[in-house]
Design a protein around this motif. Structure first.
Motif, mmCIF file in Angstrom:
data_model
loop_
_atom_site.group_PDB
_atom_site.id
_atom_site.type_symbol
_atom_site.label_atom_id
_atom_site.label_comp_id
_atom_site.label_asym_id
_atom_site.label_seq_id
_atom_site.Cartn_x
_atom_site.Cartn_y
_atom_site.Cartn_z
ATOM 1 N N VAL A 135 0.224 12.990 -8.875
ATOM 2 C CA VAL A 135 -0.099 14.376 -8.538
ATOM 3 C C VAL A 135 0.860 15.315 -9.260
ATOM 4 O O VAL A 135 0.460 16.359 -9.798
ATOM 5 C CB VAL A 135 -0.015 14.622 -7.013
ATOM 6 N N PHE A 136 2.144 14.933 -9.297
ATOM 7 C CA PHE A 136 3.169 15.758 -9.934
ATOM 8 C C PHE A 136 3.297 15.499 -11.428
ATOM 9 O O PHE A 136 4.138 16.097 -12.094
ATOM 10 C CB PHE A 136 4.526 15.514 -9.264
ATOM 11 N N GLY A 137 2.479 14.598 -11.957
ATOM 12 C CA GLY A 137 2.514 14.315 -13.380
ATOM 13 C C GLY A 137 3.644 13.393 -13.794
ATOM 14 O O GLY A 137 3.905 13.221 -14.992
ATOM 15 N N ILE A 138 4.312 12.781 -12.826
ATOM 16 C CA ILE A 138 5.414 11.859 -13.138
ATOM 17 C C ILE A 138 4.864 10.572 -13.744
ATOM 18 O O ILE A 138 5.449 9.982 -14.651
ATOM 19 C CB ILE A 138 6.233 11.544 -11.859
ATOM 20 N N ILE A 139 3.717 10.126 -13.219
ATOM 21 C CA ILE A 139 3.019 8.950 -13.740
ATOM 22 C C ILE A 139 1.625 9.374 -14.172
ATOM 23 O O ILE A 139 0.963 10.151 -13.475
ATOM 24 C CB ILE A 139 2.911 7.836 -12.670
ATOM 25 N N ASN A 140 1.164 8.886 -15.300
ATOM 26 C CA ASN A 140 -0.183 9.202 -15.763
ATOM 27 C C ASN A 140 -1.208 8.689 -14.752
ATOM 28 O O ASN A 140 -1.153 7.539 -14.318
ATOM 29 C CB ASN A 140 -0.423 8.553 -17.135
ATOM 30 N N TYR A 141 -2.148 9.561 -14.371
ATOM 31 C CA TYR A 141 -3.124 9.198 -13.330
ATOM 32 C C TYR A 141 -3.996 8.003 -13.726
ATOM 33 O O TYR A 141 -4.494 7.263 -12.869
ATOM 34 C CB TYR A 141 -4.000 10.408 -12.990
ATOM 35 N N LYS A 142 -4.168 7.772 -15.038
ATOM 36 C CA LYS A 142 -4.958 6.622 -15.498
ATOM 37 C C LYS A 142 -4.256 5.299 -15.157
ATOM 38 O O LYS A 142 -4.898 4.326 -14.751
ATOM 39 C CB LYS A 142 -5.191 6.716 -17.010
ATOM 40 N N TYR A 143 -2.938 5.286 -15.329
ATOM 41 C CA TYR A 143 -2.163 4.085 -14.981
ATOM 42 C C TYR A 143 -2.204 3.846 -13.471
ATOM 43 O O TYR A 143 -2.273 2.707 -13.005
ATOM 44 C CB TYR A 143 -0.711 4.217 -15.457
ATOM 45 N N THR A 144 -2.159 4.948 -12.722
ATOM 46 C CA THR A 144 -2.213 4.832 -11.261
ATOM 47 C C THR A 144 -3.547 4.239 -10.818
ATOM 48 O O THR A 144 -3.596 3.412 -9.913
ATOM 49 C CB THR A 144 -2.016 6.218 -10.603
ATOM 50 N N LEU A 145 -4.631 4.688 -11.450
ATOM 51 C CA LEU A 145 -5.966 4.160 -11.119
ATOM 52 C C LEU A 145 -6.028 2.655 -11.368
ATOM 53 O O LEU A 145 -6.543 1.903 -10.531
ATOM 54 C CB LEU A 145 -7.029 4.873 -11.960
ATOM 55 N N ILE A 146 -5.494 2.224 -12.512
ATOM 56 C CA ILE A 146 -5.487 0.787 -12.840
ATOM 57 C C ILE A 146 -4.690 0.018 -11.797
ATOM 58 O O ILE A 146 -5.120 -1.044 -11.314
ATOM 59 C CB ILE A 146 -4.896 0.552 -14.251
ATOM 60 N N ALA A 147 -3.523 0.558 -11.412
ATOM 61 C CA ALA A 147 -2.668 -0.105 -10.416
ATOM 62 C C ALA A 147 -3.375 -0.221 -9.062
ATOM 63 O O ALA A 147 -3.321 -1.261 -8.403
ATOM 64 C CB ALA A 147 -1.354 0.663 -10.267
ATOM 65 N N VAL A 148 -4.046 0.859 -8.647
ATOM 66 C CA VAL A 148 -4.754 0.853 -7.364
ATOM 67 C C VAL A 148 -5.894 -0.149 -7.380
ATOM 68 O O VAL A 148 -6.059 -0.933 -6.433
ATOM 69 C CB VAL A 148 -5.281 2.273 -7.023
ATOM 70 N N TYR A 153 0.826 -1.208 0.000
ATOM 71 C CA TYR A 153 0.000 0.000 0.000
ATOM 72 C C TYR A 153 0.868 1.270 0.000
ATOM 73 O O TYR A 153 0.489 2.287 -0.597
ATOM 74 C CB TYR A 153 -0.946 0.015 1.200
ATOM 75 N N ILE A 154 2.002 1.211 0.661
ATOM 76 C CA ILE A 154 2.922 2.364 0.653
ATOM 77 C C ILE A 154 3.428 2.617 -0.767
ATOM 78 O O ILE A 154 3.519 3.766 -1.210
ATOM 79 C CB ILE A 154 4.108 2.124 1.623
ATOM 80 N N ILE A 155 3.746 1.532 -1.490
ATOM 81 C CA ILE A 155 4.190 1.657 -2.886
ATOM 82 C C ILE A 155 3.090 2.276 -3.743
ATOM 83 O O ILE A 155 3.339 3.170 -4.556
ATOM 84 C CB ILE A 155 4.610 0.276 -3.449
ATOM 85 N N LEU A 156 1.839 1.815 -3.534
ATOM 86 C CA LEU A 156 0.705 2.382 -4.268
ATOM 87 C C LEU A 156 0.533 3.864 -3.931
ATOM 88 O O LEU A 156 0.237 4.682 -4.806
ATOM 89 C CB LEU A 156 -0.584 1.617 -3.930
ATOM 90 N N PHE A 157 0.724 4.191 -2.658
ATOM 91 C CA PHE A 157 0.597 5.584 -2.212
ATOM 92 C C PHE A 157 1.644 6.459 -2.901
ATOM 93 O O PHE A 157 1.346 7.579 -3.331
ATOM 94 C CB PHE A 157 0.759 5.661 -0.694
ATOM 95 N N ILE A 158 2.862 5.953 -3.034
ATOM 96 C CA ILE A 158 3.935 6.687 -3.719
ATOM 97 C C ILE A 158 3.571 6.906 -5.188
ATOM 98 O O ILE A 158 3.791 7.985 -5.746
ATOM 99 C CB ILE A 158 5.281 5.934 -3.591
ATOM 100 N N PHE A 159 2.980 5.869 -5.817
ATOM 101 C CA PHE A 159 2.530 6.012 -7.207
ATOM 102 C C PHE A 159 1.477 7.111 -7.336
ATOM 103 O O PHE A 159 1.490 7.898 -8.286
ATOM 104 C CB PHE A 159 1.943 4.688 -7.717
ATOM 105 N N VAL A 160 0.552 7.141 -6.378
ATOM 106 C CA VAL A 160 -0.514 8.150 -6.408
ATOM 107 C C VAL A 160 0.076 9.553 -6.280
ATOM 108 O O VAL A 160 -0.304 10.470 -7.015
ATOM 109 C CB VAL A 160 -1.547 7.899 -5.282
ATOM 110 N N ILE A 161 0.997 9.736 -5.336
ATOM 111 C CA ILE A 161 1.645 11.040 -5.159
ATOM 112 C C ILE A 161 2.412 11.426 -6.426
ATOM 113 O O ILE A 161 2.417 12.590 -6.830
ATOM 114 C CB ILE A 161 2.598 11.025 -3.938
ATOM 115 N N ALA A 162 3.048 10.433 -7.069
ATOM 116 C CA ALA A 162 3.779 10.695 -8.318
ATOM 117 C C ALA A 162 2.819 11.178 -9.405
ATOM 118 O O ALA A 162 3.179 12.029 -10.229
ATOM 119 C CB ALA A 162 4.505 9.434 -8.777
#
Length: 380
Positions: A222-235, A211-220
């Motif tokens: 926020v800054f546009g480092i990772i596309n939010y759509k990919y983050t949603l799929i991962a979560v 969950y901490i790793i997922l949380f880091i992805f979500v924060i990333a």
């Protein structure tokens, strides 16, 4: 068998309607969205899907941390270091204030308001005042940086500003805001903490790590480092694999409230008569500043920034106006809805009291900052 199925469906619909009836803000937002849609045609583009996805991701991960007692450990650590409830309050206000500069006001509130409630519950003190001050802290603190809130990022890029120009205007506001928060925190009850801090153990460290790793992805995202759509799929995949029951912990009514407000704000911002009125009104001296503050109370500060910037180059007045305008009504900054919903979910009978105190603190802050920062604008 058929009658049993029908009865179950009726019970479910009845339960849904009862829950919906308690969602006063959602009902108001829905009515505003529907009524404004008769004036102008709503568009799908009004809805900020990135914000909705971010809120969903954070709510479900915070729920996971809470379930796995990560929040309890943090709460106990804070309580062990603080001597009174007022000090605890100041800790949460400061954390929210400074974190919002980096991860936006929405993220700061979703992350720390639940922790504030959990911590104060252990001291048997109502966290209402602290949460209201946290909301102010998030809206003020996020003003310091371009990425702290969406209206700052928009204005920073729209007017092609440099860091020096931006900070020269906004730093006095944020500094004065922090001093104001320190003074307001004196109204939080000062009660000595005399609870025995229990040692809390995490039983499933592997799941917490995931969950901490997922949380880091979500924060990333926020800054546009990772596309939010990919983050949603991962979560979603992560929750399906680890604990599907967490989907029930998401406040879908809050997401629906945001959608309704997005539609209402988009509709109002695109009414031609509003645009014509603004074009003439903004020609008057200092009206850019005051209209940005006033308009933010109705359409929220982000759409206000977009709308007003179409008619004037007075970026200093708009920047200060929309950031100050985040105080006031609960929709002036939609981040304020987040803390309200989280608190009311835990304290259903205190919604009206919360709004009453929220308005008292926010409108008094709005008036004070409007006057003080107007003097600063005249110096600039």
């Amino acid at each position: 068998m058929k009658n049993v199925a029908i009865s179950a469906v009726v019970d479910y619909i009845t339960m849904f309607i009862e829950k919906l009836w308690k969602e006063k803000v959602l009902i108001i937002a829905m009515l505003l969205a529907i009524c404004s849609s008769f004036i102008t045609t709503p568009k799908l583009s009004y809805i900020d899907f990135k914000v909705l996805v971010l809120i969903f991701n954070l709510m479900i991960i915070v729920a996971a941390f809470k379930k796995l007692k990560v929040m309890d450990i943090i709460a106990m650590e804070i309580l062990s270091k603080c001597s009174s409830t007022r000090v605890v309050s100041m800790v949460f206000i400061a954390i929210t204030f400074f974190l919002s500069m980096l991860v936006t006001n929405d993220v700061a509130l979703i992350t720390f308001v639940p922790l504030t409630i959990l911590t104060f519950n252990k001291t048997k003190v109502d966290p209402m005042k602290t949460i209201i001050l946290q909301t102010l802290a998030a809206n003020i603190g996020s003003s310091l940086t371009p990425m702290g809130n969406p209206q700052n990022l928009f204005l920073f890029t729209h007017y092609n500003l440099n860091a020096m120009e931006f900070f020269k205007v906004i730093i006095p506001f944020v500094l004065f805001g922090f001093i104001w928060l320190l003074w307001l925190n004196r109204r939080v009850p000062k009660r000595g903490i005399r609870i025995k801090v229990k040692e809390v153990h995490i039983n499933d460290k592997k799941r917490v790590t995931a969950y901490i790793i997922l949380f880091i992805f979500v924060i990333a995202s926020v800054f546009g480092i990772i596309n939010y759509k990919y983050t949603l799929i991962a979560v979603i995949l992560g929750i399906i694999i680890m604990d599907r029951r967490l989907f029930k912990e998401v406040d879908y009514f809050l997401l629906a409230t945001f959608i309704c407000f997005f539609v209402f704000i988009g509709n109002i911002s695109n009414i031609e008569i509003v645009k014509i009125y603004l074009k003439g009104f903004l020609k008057l001296q200092h009206m850019t500043y005051f209209s940005s503050i006033i308009l933010s109370q109705v359409v929220s500060n982000m759409p206000c920034a977009i709308l007003v910037s179409s008619f004037t180059n007075n970026w200093k007045e708009i920047l200060l106006g929309v950031d100050i305008g985040g105080m006031g009504t609960i929709i002036a900054s939609l981040a304020s809805l987040i803390s309200y919903k989280i608190y009311v979910k835990e304290n259903e009978d205190k919604g009206k009291v919360y709004l009453k105190k929220f308005n008292l603190y926010n409108f008094s802050s709005l008036l004070l900052f409007t006057l003080v920062m107007f003097l600063w604008i005249r110096v600039l």
